[in-house]
Design a protein around this motif. Structure first.
Motif, PDB file in Angstrom:
ATOM      1  N   LEU A 143      31.569  59.416  28.872  1.00 22.65           N
ATOM      2  CA  LEU A 143      30.363  59.693  29.856  1.00 22.65           C
ATOM      3  C   LEU A 143      29.156  58.892  29.771  1.00 22.65           C
ATOM      4  O   LEU A 143      28.231  58.831  30.441  1.00 22.65           O
ATOM      5  N   ASP A 144      29.117  57.927  28.727  1.00 26.80           N
ATOM      6  CA  ASP A 144      27.867  57.068  28.522  1.00 26.80           C
ATOM      7  C   ASP A 144      28.020  56.213  29.431  1.00 26.80           C
ATOM      8  O   ASP A 144      27.130  55.372  29.531  1.00 26.80           O
ATOM      9  N   TYR A 145      29.224  56.052  29.798  1.00 18.52           N
ATOM     10  CA  TYR A 145      29.400  54.709  30.868  1.00 18.52           C
ATOM     11  C   TYR A 145      29.754  55.273  32.509  1.00 18.52           C
ATOM     12  O   TYR A 145      30.060  56.386  32.542  1.00 18.52           O
ATOM     13  N   PHE A 146      29.795  54.210  33.092  1.00 20.56           N
ATOM     14  CA  PHE A 146      30.230  54.626  34.500  1.00 20.56           C
ATOM     15  C   PHE A 146      31.817  54.942  34.582  1.00 20.56           C
ATOM     16  O   PHE A 146      32.592  54.149  34.025  1.00 20.56           O
ATOM     17  N   GLN A 147      32.186  55.957  35.419  1.00 22.23           N
ATOM     18  CA  GLN A 147      33.338  56.172  35.513  1.00 22.23           C
ATOM     19  C   GLN A 147      34.341  55.421  36.824  1.00 22.23           C
ATOM     20  O   GLN A 147      33.550  55.452  37.693  1.00 22.23           O
ATOM     21  N   PRO A 148      35.630  55.233  36.534  1.00 21.52           N
ATOM     22  CA  PRO A 148      36.201  54.463  37.743  1.00 21.52           C
ATOM     23  C   PRO A 148      36.963  55.669  38.577  1.00 21.52           C
ATOM     24  O   PRO A 148      36.767  56.824  38.268  1.00 21.52           O
ATOM     25  N   ARG A 149      37.612  55.075  39.584  1.00 26.10           N
ATOM     26  CA  ARG A 149      38.392  56.233  40.169  1.00 26.10           C
ATOM     27  C   ARG A 149      39.546  56.835  39.617  1.00 26.10           C
ATOM     28  O   ARG A 149      40.009  56.226  38.320  1.00 26.10           O
ATOM     29  N   PRO A 150      39.807  58.135  39.911  1.00 28.02           N
ATOM     30  CA  PRO A 150      40.995  58.742  39.099  1.00 28.02           C
ATOM     31  C   PRO A 150      42.358  57.689  39.328  1.00 28.02           C
ATOM     32  O   PRO A 150      42.531  56.894  40.149  1.00 28.02           O
ATOM     33  N   VAL A 206      31.818  48.020  43.693  1.00 24.75           N
ATOM     34  CA  VAL A 206      31.007  47.656  42.387  1.00 24.75           C
ATOM     35  C   VAL A 206      32.270  47.863  41.451  1.00 24.75           C
ATOM     36  O   VAL A 206      33.038  48.602  41.148  1.00 24.75           O
ATOM     37  N   ASN A 207      32.309  46.479  40.636  1.00 25.52           N
ATOM     38  CA  ASN A 207      33.488  46.434  39.679  1.00 25.52           C
ATOM     39  C   ASN A 207      33.120  47.219  38.459  1.00 25.52           C
ATOM     40  O   ASN A 207      31.811  46.953  38.108  1.00 25.52           O
ATOM     41  N   VAL A 208      33.824  48.134  38.047  1.00 26.32           N
ATOM     42  CA  VAL A 208      33.323  49.126  37.103  1.00 26.32           C
ATOM     43  C   VAL A 208      33.348  48.485  35.718  1.00 26.32           C
ATOM     44  O   VAL A 208      32.381  48.666  34.764  1.00 26.32           O
ATOM     45  N   LEU A 209      34.342  47.639  35.400  1.00 26.54           N
ATOM     46  CA  LEU A 209      34.390  46.948  34.145  1.00 26.54           C
ATOM     47  C   LEU A 209      33.135  46.020  33.720  1.00 26.54           C
ATOM     48  O   LEU A 209      32.322  46.008  32.988  1.00 26.54           O
ATOM     49  N   GLU A 210      32.768  45.112  34.913  1.00 27.03           N
ATOM     50  CA  GLU A 210      31.645  44.494  34.902  1.00 27.03           C
ATOM     51  C   GLU A 210      30.482  45.135  34.660  1.00 27.03           C
ATOM     52  O   GLU A 210      29.432  44.597  34.009  1.00 27.03           O
ATOM     53  N   LEU A 211      30.289  46.449  35.529  1.00 24.34           N
ATOM     54  CA  LEU A 211      29.107  47.010  35.291  1.00 24.34           C
ATOM     55  C   LEU A 211      28.825  47.532  34.101  1.00 24.34           C
ATOM     56  O   LEU A 211      27.920  47.553  33.536  1.00 24.34           O
ATOM     57  N   ASN A 212      29.801  48.182  33.531  1.00 24.83           N
ATOM     58  CA  ASN A 212      29.846  48.863  32.219  1.00 24.83           C
ATOM     59  C   ASN A 212      29.369  47.715  31.038  1.00 24.83           C
ATOM     60  O   ASN A 212      28.898  47.781  29.814  1.00 24.83           O
ATOM     61  N   ILE A 213      29.997  46.429  31.361  1.00 23.25           N
ATOM     62  CA  ILE A 213      29.703  45.378  30.390  1.00 23.25           C
ATOM     63  C   ILE A 213      28.079  45.018  30.259  1.00 23.25           C
ATOM     64  O   ILE A 213      27.301  44.856  29.523  1.00 23.25           O
ATOM     65  N   LYS A 226      41.263  32.299  38.609  1.00 19.96           N
ATOM     66  CA  LYS A 226      42.445  33.209  39.205  1.00 19.96           C
ATOM     67  C   LYS A 226      43.794  32.963  38.612  1.00 19.96           C
ATOM     68  O   LYS A 226      44.501  33.911  38.495  1.00 19.96           O
ATOM     69  N   ALA A 227      44.039  31.585  38.363  1.00 20.15           N
ATOM     70  CA  ALA A 227      45.198  31.138  37.721  1.00 20.15           C
ATOM     71  C   ALA A 227      45.664  31.991  36.415  1.00 20.15           C
ATOM     72  O   ALA A 227      46.765  32.028  35.799  1.00 20.15           O
ATOM     73  N   ASN A 228      44.357  32.120  35.646  1.00 23.74           N
ATOM     74  CA  ASN A 228      44.337  32.880  34.246  1.00 23.74           C
ATOM     75  C   ASN A 228      44.499  34.239  34.215  1.00 23.74           C
ATOM     76  O   ASN A 228      44.366  35.041  33.503  1.00 23.74           O
ATOM     77  N   GLY A 229      44.321  34.894  35.571  1.00 22.38           N
ATOM     78  CA  GLY A 229      44.605  36.320  35.757  1.00 22.38           C
ATOM     79  C   GLY A 229      43.133  37.037  35.939  1.00 22.38           C
ATOM     80  O   GLY A 229      42.974  38.114  35.645  1.00 22.38           O
ATOM     81  N   SER A 230      42.044  36.130  36.364  1.00 26.06           N
ATOM     82  CA  SER A 230      40.877  36.789  36.553  1.00 26.06           C
ATOM     83  C   SER A 230      40.172  37.348  35.528  1.00 26.06           C
ATOM     84  O   SER A 230      39.660  38.629  35.646  1.00 26.06           O
ATOM     85  N   GLU A 231      40.232  36.941  34.279  1.00 30.21           N
ATOM     86  CA  GLU A 231      39.823  37.441  33.345  1.00 30.21           C
ATOM     87  C   GLU A 231      38.404  37.639  33.144  1.00 30.21           C
ATOM     88  O   GLU A 231      37.530  36.965  33.462  1.00 30.21           O
ATOM     89  N   ILE A 232      37.972  38.698  32.494  1.00 32.97           N
ATOM     90  CA  ILE A 232      36.712  39.205  32.076  1.00 32.97           C
ATOM     91  C   ILE A 232      36.088  39.002  30.732  1.00 32.97           C
ATOM     92  O   ILE A 232      37.138  39.627  29.912  1.00 32.97           O
ATOM     93  N   LYS A 233      35.447  38.397  30.215  1.00 32.71           N
ATOM     94  CA  LYS A 233      34.897  38.340  28.832  1.00 32.71           C
ATOM     95  C   LYS A 233      33.484  38.883  28.443  1.00 32.71           C
ATOM     96  O   LYS A 233      32.822  39.077  29.175  1.00 32.71           O
ATOM     97  N   ALA A 234      33.799  39.651  27.271  1.00 33.46           N
ATOM     98  CA  ALA A 234      32.418  40.090  26.697  1.00 33.46           C
ATOM     99  C   ALA A 234      32.553  39.634  25.055  1.00 33.46           C
ATOM    100  O   ALA A 234      33.424  39.753  24.512  1.00 33.46           O
ATOM    101  N   ASP A 235      31.328  39.174  24.684  1.00 34.24           N
ATOM    102  CA  ASP A 235      31.388  38.918  23.036  1.00 34.24           C
ATOM    103  C   ASP A 235      32.290  37.871  22.811  1.00 34.24           C
ATOM    104  O   ASP A 235      33.137  37.878  21.480  1.00 34.24           O
ATOM    105  N   GLY A 236      32.480  37.161  23.719  1.00 34.90           N
ATOM    106  CA  GLY A 236      33.514  35.715  23.297  1.00 34.90           C
ATOM    107  C   GLY A 236      35.011  36.011  23.332  1.00 34.90           C
ATOM    108  O   GLY A 236      35.722  35.366  22.970  1.00 34.90           O
ATOM    109  N   LYS A 237      35.382  37.238  23.763  1.00 39.14           N
ATOM    110  CA  LYS A 237      36.776  37.631  24.028  1.00 39.14           C
ATOM    111  C   LYS A 237      37.045  38.364  25.177  1.00 39.14           C
ATOM    112  O   LYS A 237      36.321  38.791  26.062  1.00 39.14           O
ATOM    113  N   VAL A 238      38.390  38.314  25.689  1.00 40.58           N
ATOM    114  CA  VAL A 238      38.778  38.644  26.981  1.00 40.58           C
ATOM    115  C   VAL A 238      38.884  40.304  26.600  1.00 40.58           C
ATOM    116  O   VAL A 238      39.275  40.793  25.694  1.00 40.58           O
TER     117      VAL A 238
END
Length: 210
Positions: free
Chosen positions: A70-77, A194-201, A45-57
């Motif tokens: 449209l290959d991925y899940f869409q977020p809210r407008p 459902v967190n969209v970024l985590e789901l799409n990763i 949390k202190a570092n901004g609740s970062e999400i990493k994929a392939d070794g990078k933020v």
């Protein structure tokens, strides 16, 4: 030497020492202590609740992204966000709501157009989305426009489209959604999400693993 001059000098010296001590305590020691505790106990949390994929933020679990194909899940407008030519997924120059009332003709038009698009985009051969299935979060933005989550209902109506476009079994994509669905905080605060970024990763990793 005049006593008043001596006393003034002493007062200035004492004031300067107090300033230096307080600066050291409140400007150096205290911030370092708080930072150290935060890093030790709440580093994510202190570092901004970062999400990493392939070794990078690749983002934060607290900030929604736009621009997924449209290959991925869409977020809210994200109505209300300002434009940003540097990073079009975040558009962080200005965040906020559209500030339209519920009976505003422009807002009603936006919602109707958004609902028609959700129905069209997510209706695939063998699966048709009905307008009544489209939840509110699929056609309205949050107060900030940066909501990172969608409702399980909105994720569910996207499953068939995502499965078809990625040549994946519907059941496998549905399991991804189910695995990334979080319940109410403490069992009663907020709504399931459902967190969209985590789901799409996870979706990308599933594709790369096949």
């Amino acid at each position: 030497m005049n006593n008043s001059v001596v006393n003034t000098g002493r007062l200035l010296g004492a004031g300067l020492r107090a300033l230096l001590v307080l600066t050291l305590l409140t400007g150096v020691i205290y911030p370092l202590a708080v930072t150290g505790v935060a890093q030790a106990l709440f580093s994510g949390k202190a570092n901004g609740s970062e999400i990493k994929a392939d070794g990078k933020v690749v983002g934060s679990s607290l900030i929604g992204q736009q621009g997924y194909s449209l290959d991925y899940f869409q977020p809210r407008p994200a109505n209300g966000l300002g434009e940003n030519s540097v990073n079009t997924q975040y558009k962080l120059i200005l965040s906020g709501a559209s500030n339209r009332s519920g009976d505003n003709p422009e807002l009603i038009k936006w919602v109707q157009e958004a609902k028609a698009k959700v129905v069209k985009d997510n209706s695939v051969p063998g699966y048709t989305v009905r307008p009544s299935q489209v939840p509110a979060d699929a056609v309205t933005s949050s107060g900030s426009g940066l909501d990172p989550d969608i409702s399980p209902q909105y994720a569910d109506i996207q499953v068939h489209r995502v499965a078809e476009r990625n040549d994946l079994p519907v059941a496998r994509v549905q399991k991804l959604v189910d695995d990334h669905t979080e319940g109410r905080t403490l069992g009663f605060v907020g709504e399931p999400r459902v967190n969209v970024l985590e789901l799409n990763i996870a979706l990308k990793e599933l594709n790369e693993g096949d």
